[in-house]
Design a protein around this motif. Sequence first.
Motif, PDB file in Angstrom:
ATOM      1  N   ILE A  14       7.003  -6.559  10.755  1.00 34.45           N
ATOM      2  CA  ILE A  14       7.618  -5.589   9.845  1.00 34.45           C
ATOM      3  C   ILE A  14       6.656  -4.436   9.572  1.00 34.45           C
ATOM      4  O   ILE A  14       5.444  -4.559   9.737  1.00 34.45           O
ATOM      5  N   SER A  15       7.175  -3.303   9.159  1.00 37.26           N
ATOM      6  CA  SER A  15       6.362  -2.130   8.858  1.00 37.26           C
ATOM      7  C   SER A  15       5.541  -2.359   7.600  1.00 37.26           C
ATOM      8  O   SER A  15       6.047  -2.872   6.603  1.00 37.26           O
ATOM      9  N   ILE A  16       4.270  -1.956   7.685  1.00 37.80           N
ATOM     10  CA  ILE A  16       3.356  -2.083   6.545  1.00 37.80           C
ATOM     11  C   ILE A  16       2.523  -0.812   6.457  1.00 37.80           C
ATOM     12  O   ILE A  16       2.474  -0.034   7.416  1.00 37.80           O
ATOM     13  N   PRO A  17       1.860  -0.573   5.335  1.00 29.99           N
ATOM     14  CA  PRO A  17       0.996   0.602   5.218  1.00 29.99           C
ATOM     15  C   PRO A  17      -0.114   0.575   6.273  1.00 29.99           C
ATOM     16  O   PRO A  17      -0.526  -0.494   6.727  1.00 29.99           O
ATOM     17  N   PRO A  18      -0.611   1.741   6.672  1.00 30.11           N
ATOM     18  CA  PRO A  18      -1.602   1.805   7.752  1.00 30.11           C
ATOM     19  C   PRO A  18      -2.936   1.130   7.426  1.00 30.11           C
ATOM     20  O   PRO A  18      -3.695   0.815   8.333  1.00 30.11           O
ATOM     21  N   ASP A  19      -3.223   0.879   6.160  1.00 25.76           N
ATOM     22  CA  ASP A  19      -4.498   0.259   5.806  1.00 25.76           C
ATOM     23  C   ASP A  19      -4.426  -1.264   5.756  1.00 25.76           C
ATOM     24  O   ASP A  19      -5.420  -1.922   5.478  1.00 25.76           O
ATOM     25  N   GLN A  20      -3.275  -1.846   6.056  1.00 29.79           N
ATOM     26  CA  GLN A  20      -3.117  -3.300   6.056  1.00 29.79           C
ATOM     27  C   GLN A  20      -2.936  -3.805   7.482  1.00 29.79           C
ATOM     28  O   GLN A  20      -2.556  -3.059   8.374  1.00 29.79           O
TER      29      GLN A  20
END
Length: 64
Positions: A14-20
Amino acid sequence: MEIPQHRHCLNCGISIPPDQVFCSEKCRIEYMQRRKRMLRTQYMFLAIAGLIILYYIITIALKM
């Protein structure tokens, strides 16, 4: 339409923030367990292949 910066969870996708890297602790644990099993399987394959090669080397050496 521009897609915002994002990454995908290494386990579920699934899509997550770029820092995770993972979306949750559960996904991180599942990924690490799967990775550990995969590495164990690869090591077992290499060990068995090495033993087979060693067997053939010894067999050839004893015939000489």
